[in-house]
Design a protein around this motif. Sequence first.
Motif, PDB file in Angstrom:
ATOM      1  N   ILE A  74       0.833  -1.210   0.000  1.00  0.00           N
ATOM      2  CA  ILE A  74       0.000   0.000   0.000  1.00  0.00           C
ATOM      3  C   ILE A  74       0.868   1.262   0.000  1.00  0.00           C
ATOM      4  O   ILE A  74       0.592   2.223  -0.726  1.00  0.00           O
ATOM      5  CB  ILE A  74      -0.940  -0.015   1.235  1.00  0.00           C
ATOM      6  CG1 ILE A  74      -1.991  -1.122   1.066  1.00  0.00           C
ATOM      7  CG2 ILE A  74      -1.593   1.339   1.451  1.00  0.00           C
ATOM      8  CD1 ILE A  74      -2.841  -1.373   2.308  1.00  0.00           C
ATOM      9  N   ASN A 120       1.756   4.520   7.728  1.00  0.00           N
ATOM     10  CA  ASN A 120       1.299   3.298   7.056  1.00  0.00           C
ATOM     11  C   ASN A 120       2.090   2.054   7.455  1.00  0.00           C
ATOM     12  O   ASN A 120       1.582   0.943   7.352  1.00  0.00           O
ATOM     13  CB  ASN A 120       1.409   3.531   5.533  1.00  0.00           C
ATOM     14  CG  ASN A 120       1.320   2.254   4.727  1.00  0.00           C
ATOM     15  OD1 ASN A 120       0.252   1.694   4.569  1.00  0.00           O
ATOM     16  ND2 ASN A 120       2.470   1.789   4.226  1.00  0.00           N
ATOM     17  N   PRO A 133       2.397  -7.892  -0.201  1.00  0.00           N
ATOM     18  CA  PRO A 133       3.215  -8.941   0.431  1.00  0.00           C
ATOM     19  C   PRO A 133       2.660  -9.374   1.794  1.00  0.00           C
ATOM     20  O   PRO A 133       2.866 -10.515   2.211  1.00  0.00           O
ATOM     21  CB  PRO A 133       4.581  -8.263   0.571  1.00  0.00           C
ATOM     22  CG  PRO A 133       4.627  -7.302  -0.582  1.00  0.00           C
ATOM     23  CD  PRO A 133       3.228  -6.780  -0.721  1.00  0.00           C
TER      24      PRO A 133
HETATM   25  N1  LIG Z   1      -2.808  -5.682   2.950  1.00  0.00           N
HETATM   26  C1  LIG Z   1      -3.964  -5.607   3.596  1.00  0.00           C
HETATM   27  O1  LIG Z   1      -4.899  -6.400   3.340  1.00  0.00           O
HETATM   28  C2  LIG Z   1      -4.191  -4.547   4.640  1.00  0.00           C
HETATM   29  C3  LIG Z   1      -5.485  -4.351   5.112  1.00  0.00           C
HETATM   30  C4  LIG Z   1      -5.717  -3.371   6.073  1.00  0.00           C
HETATM   31  C5  LIG Z   1      -4.673  -2.588   6.539  1.00  0.00           C
HETATM   32  N2  LIG Z   1      -3.416  -2.797   6.062  1.00  0.00           N
HETATM   33  C6  LIG Z   1      -2.343  -1.957   6.602  1.00  0.00           C
HETATM   34  O2  LIG Z   1      -1.683  -1.285   5.558  1.00  0.00           O
HETATM   35  C7  LIG Z   1      -0.336  -0.993   5.939  1.00  0.00           C
HETATM   36  C8  LIG Z   1       0.600  -1.445   4.826  1.00  0.00           C
HETATM   37  O3  LIG Z   1       0.507  -2.851   4.715  1.00  0.00           O
HETATM   38  P1  LIG Z   1       0.796  -3.634   3.354  1.00  0.00           P
HETATM   39  O4  LIG Z   1      -0.328  -4.560   3.156  1.00  0.00           O
HETATM   40  O5  LIG Z   1       1.183  -2.698   2.285  1.00  0.00           O
HETATM   41  O6  LIG Z   1       2.030  -4.555   3.838  1.00  0.00           O
HETATM   42  P2  LIG Z   1       3.524  -4.710   3.319  1.00  0.00           P
HETATM   43  O7  LIG Z   1       3.573  -4.751   1.837  1.00  0.00           O
HETATM   44  O8  LIG Z   1       4.079  -5.817   4.117  1.00  0.00           O
HETATM   45  O9  LIG Z   1       4.196  -3.328   3.768  1.00  0.00           O
HETATM   46  C9  LIG Z   1       4.539  -3.055   5.092  1.00  0.00           C
HETATM   47  C10 LIG Z   1       5.485  -1.868   5.075  1.00  0.00           C
HETATM   48  O10 LIG Z   1       5.816  -1.528   6.432  1.00  0.00           O
HETATM   49  C11 LIG Z   1       7.222  -1.378   6.517  1.00  0.00           C
HETATM   50  N3  LIG Z   1       7.697  -1.689   7.849  1.00  0.00           N
HETATM   51  C12 LIG Z   1       7.491  -2.823   8.576  1.00  0.00           C
HETATM   52  N4  LIG Z   1       8.132  -2.755   9.750  1.00  0.00           N
HETATM   53  C13 LIG Z   1       8.748  -1.539   9.774  1.00  0.00           C
HETATM   54  C14 LIG Z   1       9.584  -0.878  10.716  1.00  0.00           C
HETATM   55  N5  LIG Z   1       9.905  -1.450  11.881  1.00  0.00           N
HETATM   56  N6  LIG Z   1      10.046   0.349  10.408  1.00  0.00           N
HETATM   57  C15 LIG Z   1       9.746   0.930   9.231  1.00  0.00           C
HETATM   58  N7  LIG Z   1       8.959   0.366   8.300  1.00  0.00           N
HETATM   59  C16 LIG Z   1       8.469  -0.854   8.577  1.00  0.00           C
HETATM   60  C17 LIG Z   1       7.785  -2.329   5.474  1.00  0.00           C
HETATM   61  O11 LIG Z   1       9.058  -1.894   5.025  1.00  0.00           O
HETATM   62  P3  LIG Z   1      10.482  -2.496   5.465  1.00  0.00           P
HETATM   63  O12 LIG Z   1      10.318  -3.973   5.616  1.00  0.00           O
HETATM   64  O13 LIG Z   1      11.368  -2.088   4.327  1.00  0.00           O
HETATM   65  O14 LIG Z   1      10.826  -1.798   6.737  1.00  0.00           O
HETATM   66  C18 LIG Z   1       6.775  -2.157   4.353  1.00  0.00           C
HETATM   67  O15 LIG Z   1       7.121  -1.036   3.557  1.00  0.00           O
HETATM   68  C19 LIG Z   1      -0.113  -1.724   7.267  1.00  0.00           C
HETATM   69  O16 LIG Z   1      -0.259  -0.827   8.337  1.00  0.00           O
HETATM   70  C20 LIG Z   1      -1.239  -2.745   7.284  1.00  0.00           C
HETATM   71  O17 LIG Z   1      -1.594  -3.120   8.593  1.00  0.00           O
HETATM   72  C21 LIG Z   1      -3.135  -3.748   5.124  1.00  0.00           C
END
Ligand SMILES: NC(=O)c1ccc[n+]([C@@H]2O[C@H](COP(=O)([O-])OP(=O)(O)OC[C@H]3O[C@@H](n4cnc5c(N)ncnc54)[C@H](OP(=O)(O)O)[C@@H]3O)[C@@H](O)[C@H]2O)c1
Length: 255
Positions: A17, A89, A190
């Motif tokens: 996202i 995010n 992911p």
């Molecule tokens: N996918 C869904 O279905 C969904 C639904 C509702 C809400 N969300 C929310 O949307 C947001 C993004 O999720 P996504 O689905 O895009 O997941 P994702 O692709 O796994 O992305 C997660 C991001 O968070 C970063 N991150 C994780 N730990 C971190 C840390 N300690 N410091 C800095 N950055 C960190 C990761 O980057 P690095 O690993 O490079 O640090 C990555 O860029 C999250 O808050 C998630 O809870 C997702």
Amino acid sequence: MNWSERTVLITGASSGIGEALAVEFGRRGASVGLLARREEVLREVAGKVEAAGGRALVVAVDVRDAGEVKAAVGKVSARFGRVDVLVANAGKGEITLAREFDIEVVTEVLSVNLLGAMNSVAAVLPEMLARGAGQIVGISSLAAFRGFPGSGAYCASKAALSTFFESLRVELRPRNIYVTTIHPGFIDTPMTRGRNQKMPFLLDAERAAQLMLGAIEARRRTYAFPWQLATIARVGRWLPAALYDRMLANATLRE
Ligand SMILES: NC(=O)c1ccc[n+]([C@@H]2O[C@H](COP(=O)([O-])OP(=O)(O)OC[C@H]3O[C@@H](n4cnc5c(N)ncnc54)[C@H](OP(=O)(O)O)[C@@H]3O)[C@@H](O)[C@H]2O)c1
């Protein structure tokens, strides 16, 4: 809204996202501060933002470290002048089954999803308050609405995030700072890929980013999507506990 004069700072911009939002803001000509831990991956995202028409600055940070996030915001402000919009995010979606309860995993989820967002707010808020302008966007989840089996830490982190942002919203409105809490349903990223779980109304990250950007531009207080799952989640919120438990009894994520 003229995004070419605005700076957006996105945490968790290296994938899913956050990446899709960064590119979408780039398409509108915005300057985008890209924060996450993986610097090399962020550089690739920066290339996409610039190819789309925006400007980008990469800063590798761990959002759990308040000092690192503050320094990163300083770098983005030094390059682009200020931060107009924060998108908090960064997040982790670990499974936390009660029968394998691991407090270290729970701590990690809360540290990134909740305290990481709070660290990000802390880093941008003083300057926004001084300027009397800005917008803070929190990426929560429909999982904030009720506790799902197997996702206790995640649901708790998002419920806390949503109430934190709600408090901020009421307090900051008289100071001309807008707060938007976004509750996405299932998005193909992911985080969700390869999950052994039904994901109704799954959206791709690009479509999700377009919808979210619309809500950010409109300065919506809250935005839950896709509407079908958001409606189910809203109704589910009001179900009596006994009925809810019966309906969710077989929904444990992993055997
Ligand atoms: N996918 C869904 O279905 C969904 C639904 C509702 C809400 N969300 C929310 O949307 C947001 C993004 O999720 P996504 O689905 O895009 O997941 P994702 O692709 O796994 O992305 C997660 C991001 O968070 C970063 N991150 C994780 N730990 C971190 C840390 N300690 N410091 C800095 N950055 C960190 C990761 O980057 P690095 O690993 O490079 O640090 C990555 O860029 C999250 O808050 C998630 O809870 C997702």
